[in-house]
Design a protein around this motif. Structure first.
Motif, PDB file in Angstrom:
ATOM      1  N   THR A 280     -19.690  33.499  26.899  1.00 12.30           N
ATOM      2  CA  THR A 280     -19.099  33.141  25.762  1.00 12.30           C
ATOM      3  C   THR A 280     -17.691  33.086  25.996  1.00 12.30           C
ATOM      4  N   LEU A 281     -17.395  32.117  26.818  1.00 16.28           N
ATOM      5  CA  LEU A 281     -15.854  31.821  27.462  1.00 16.28           C
ATOM      6  C   LEU A 281     -15.495  30.613  26.977  1.00 16.28           C
ATOM      7  N   ASP A 282     -16.016  29.858  25.866  1.00 18.71           N
ATOM      8  CA  ASP A 282     -15.473  28.637  25.420  1.00 18.71           C
ATOM      9  C   ASP A 282     -14.035  28.756  25.207  1.00 18.71           C
ATOM     10  N   ASP A 283     -13.511  29.589  24.241  1.00 17.36           N
ATOM     11  CA  ASP A 283     -12.084  29.777  24.081  1.00 17.36           C
ATOM     12  C   ASP A 283     -11.279  29.713  25.228  1.00 17.36           C
ATOM     13  N   GLN A 284     -11.630  30.965  26.077  1.00 12.80           N
ATOM     14  CA  GLN A 284     -10.855  31.084  27.132  1.00 12.80           C
ATOM     15  C   GLN A 284     -10.739  29.785  28.260  1.00 12.80           C
ATOM     16  N   VAL A 285     -11.708  29.103  28.295  1.00 17.06           N
ATOM     17  CA  VAL A 285     -11.871  28.016  29.161  1.00 17.06           C
ATOM     18  C   VAL A 285     -11.120  26.879  28.435  1.00 17.06           C
ATOM     19  N   ARG A 286     -11.042  26.564  27.129  1.00 20.08           N
ATOM     20  CA  ARG A 286     -10.397  25.436  26.749  1.00 20.08           C
ATOM     21  C   ARG A 286      -8.875  25.821  26.511  1.00 20.08           C
ATOM     22  N   GLY A 287      -8.627  27.205  26.476  1.00 18.38           N
ATOM     23  CA  GLY A 287      -7.181  27.692  26.614  1.00 18.38           C
ATOM     24  C   GLY A 287      -6.560  27.404  27.945  1.00 18.38           C
ATOM     25  N   ALA A 288      -7.224  27.353  28.907  1.00 17.28           N
ATOM     26  CA  ALA A 288      -6.812  27.250  30.433  1.00 17.28           C
ATOM     27  C   ALA A 288      -6.170  25.345  30.368  1.00 17.28           C
ATOM     28  N   ALA A 289      -7.094  24.695  29.951  1.00 10.44           N
ATOM     29  CA  ALA A 289      -6.662  23.090  29.834  1.00 10.44           C
ATOM     30  C   ALA A 289      -5.693  23.059  28.842  1.00 10.44           C
ATOM     31  N   GLU A 290      -5.630  23.647  27.920  1.00  8.20           N
ATOM     32  CA  GLU A 290      -4.580  23.340  26.678  1.00  8.20           C
ATOM     33  C   GLU A 290      -3.288  23.870  27.594  1.00  8.20           C
ATOM     34  N   ARG A 291      -3.356  24.856  27.939  1.00 16.88           N
ATOM     35  CA  ARG A 291      -1.894  25.381  28.663  1.00 16.88           C
ATOM     36  C   ARG A 291      -1.421  24.344  29.675  1.00 16.88           C
ATOM     37  N   ALA A 292      -2.335  23.875  30.442  1.00 15.30           N
ATOM     38  CA  ALA A 292      -1.808  22.715  31.256  1.00 15.30           C
ATOM     39  C   ALA A 292      -1.120  21.484  30.692  1.00 15.30           C
ATOM     40  N   VAL A 293      -1.873  21.067  29.713  1.00 15.74           N
ATOM     41  CA  VAL A 293      -1.418  19.821  29.059  1.00 15.74           C
ATOM     42  C   VAL A 293      -0.101  20.385  28.250  1.00 15.74           C
ATOM     43  N   GLN A 294       0.009  21.349  27.593  1.00 11.67           N
ATOM     44  CA  GLN A 294       1.172  21.744  26.814  1.00 11.67           C
ATOM     45  C   GLN A 294       2.463  21.932  27.594  1.00 11.67           C
ATOM     46  N   ALA A 295       2.317  22.336  28.894  1.00 15.66           N
ATOM     47  CA  ALA A 295       3.308  22.747  29.805  1.00 15.66           C
ATOM     48  C   ALA A 295       3.986  21.219  30.382  1.00 15.66           C
ATOM     49  N   LEU A 296       3.083  20.128  30.209  1.00 14.32           N
ATOM     50  CA  LEU A 296       3.803  19.014  30.804  1.00 14.32           C
ATOM     51  C   LEU A 296       5.066  18.520  29.921  1.00 14.32           C
ATOM     52  N   SER A 297       5.239  18.817  28.806  1.00 16.39           N
ATOM     53  CA  SER A 297       6.164  18.490  27.931  1.00 16.39           C
ATOM     54  C   SER A 297       7.417  19.736  27.632  1.00 16.39           C
ATOM     55  N   LEU A 298       7.237  20.815  28.280  1.00 17.38           N
ATOM     56  CA  LEU A 298       7.881  22.120  28.073  1.00 17.38           C
ATOM     57  C   LEU A 298       9.043  21.883  29.102  1.00 17.38           C
TER      58      LEU A 298
END
Length: 466
Positions: free
Chosen positions: A206-224
């Motif tokens: 039941t880790l879909d949201d947790q896994v997706r969050g890891a990838a989203e953080r990596a992408v979002q951090a590119l522009s921070l």
């Protein structure tokens, strides 16, 4: 899984009666384990295996000297006992000091609340890893590298000692690790998640949201923007609090670290104040349901809960029977080994900071410029010094969350940082992602917990600005 070990009980009793008169203390530990290991890098399978391991260890103590031998053929056990005894008698020249522990005869199994992973096929476990890998890759085309690791292990041990302990104990442990790396030009950012359970295979599904969050953080951090290095007042979330109490303080509470180091023993003097009166820190395997929980440690000492800091004052430390005996304190049930290849050493179990009384929004009040850090990306400790990388972070301005920032590292001295705790939140979270390393034994299951904390004078993003 238990036939061979059960058949060996009579043999252990006979060998114990034969050899125990030659030393002050003798322990034989048999272990049978079976497990799964899957590692996917991108869509490529790097590891896909199931295995069974059977073996054991012998520990002998004579005049304070220890001998150790491991084996994976039961037919060689008598020879391994002789080797361990010979080594102990060769190096022993003082006094054997082991804290008193009542012998135990018990059979115990850590209970599960759901499906045992041994009932799930390798094909199903691989499909679960594929599913999570697809989630990581689907978040954004800038995700260039992904990894998914799944592991489970079911262990059963039998411990027999010269003092009369005959103990059977078994448990199941599971862990998953995820990472996604995003790239934009020369900028590279990584998001990670780790979780584990000793309760149910369903906890891994039941880790879909947790896994997706890891990838989203990596992408979002590119522009921070990167954080400006400085000394700030910092608020950290419960996951970072748990990491901090384990890595920065917990290891210093392991008594083998102190009795072998006179300078550290002086620093870690019981009765010394380390933090505010609201600060309470504990470690223990007695709380049920966590990855560091068990009934008895690997010396047969019952699990307990040890208060390390009470009202900001150091009041306890973690012990094996030997460290407790040498320091004249009670054994705490913290002698653990990763497997039969290694002797038990002093290890943490579940380590936590107790929740406080400050509402979490109030932790940010009156911070003119600070940093809020959540989750972990990595970290290291060196004695009393630590450096941790946050998975997410925001600036705090005028008591409110402001712009997100990246490349946030938190550095400091653990004793100074404990003294610089300004407030302890009324929230709490158990992090079951821990795999602890010490003395060459890496990946030992532990639990960490804590509330949000407000800390002053934390070096963020490197050296403090002048």
């Amino acid at each position: 899984m238990s036939t061979l070990l059960n058949d060996a009980k009579n043999l252990l009793s006979d060998l114990m009666a034969r050899f125990s008169p030659h030393v002050d203390y003798l322990a034989i530990r048999l272990e049978e384990s079976e497990g799964t290991d899957i590692f996917l890098r991108g869509e490529k399978i790097e590891t896909l295996s199931e295995g069974v391991s059977i073996g054991g260890q012998v520990r002998a103590c004579h005049k304070g000297g220890w001998g150790f031998a491991s084996f994976n053929q039961l037919g060689t056990l008598a020879e391994r006992i002789e080797e361990a005894i010979a080594a102990a008698r060769l190096v022993g020249d003082e006094e054997t000091l082991l804290a008193e522990v009542m012998p135990v005869q018990a059979i115990c199994q850590l209970p599960m609340t759901g499906t045992d992973p041994r009932r799930i096929s390798l094909t199903q476990k691989k499909a679960l890893c594929d599913h999570y890998g697809e989630i990581l890759r689907s978040v954004d085309q800038r995700i260039t590298t992904t990894s998914v690791r799944y592991s489970d292990s079911a262990q059963k041990i039998i411990l027999v000692t010269s003092e009369g302990t005959v103990l059977e104990q078994s448990w199941v442990d599971m862990e998953m690790r995820f990472a996604a790396t995003a790239r934009a030009g020369s900028t590279v950012q990584t998001g990670r998640e780790t979780t584990g359970s000793r309760k149910a295979y369903e906890d891994m599904t039941t880790l879909d949201d947790q896994v997706r969050g890891a990838a989203e953080r990596a992408v979002q951090a590119l522009s921070l923007p990167s954080v400006k290095g400085n000394t700030y007042t910092v608020v950290i979330d419960p996951i970072l609090s748990g990491l901090f109490v384990h890595e920065a303080f917990g290891h210093l509470s392991e008594a083998d670290m102190t009795y072998e180091n006179p300078d550290l023993l002086e620093v870690m003097t019981l009765g010394r104040r380390f933090g505010p009166k609201e600060l309470q820190i504990f470690d223990g395997a007695a709380p049920e349901g966590h990855r560091g929980s068990y009934f008895y440690d690997d010396e047969g000492t019952p699990a307990s809960t040890t208060q390390l800091i009470e009202d900001g004052v150091l009041v306890g430390r973690l012990h094996s029977r030997e460290t407790a005996g040498k320091l004249g304190e009670a054994a705490t049930g913290n002698a653990r080994c990763l497997s039969y290849h290694y002797p038990p050493i002093v290890r943490m179990t579940n380590t936590w900071i107790e929740r406080g009384n400050t509402a979490v929004p109030d932790l940010f009040t009156d911070i003119q410029e600070g940093v809020y850090a959540r989750n972990w990306l990595g970290g290291m400790t060196n004695g009393e010094m630590f450096t941790f990388s946050a998975g997410e972070a925001w600036m705090i301005r005028n008591g409110e969350l402001a712009e997100p920032v990246r490349d946030v590292t938190l550095s400091g001295n653990v004793f100074t940082t404990l003294a610089d705790i300004e407030a302890i939140g009324d929230d709490f979270y158990w992090d079951e992602s821990g795999g602890c390393g010490k003395g060459g034994q890496s990946g030992l299951s532990v639990g960490c917990g804590g509330p949000s904390l407000r800390l002053r004078n934390v070096v963020v993003g490197g050296d403090a600005a002048e």
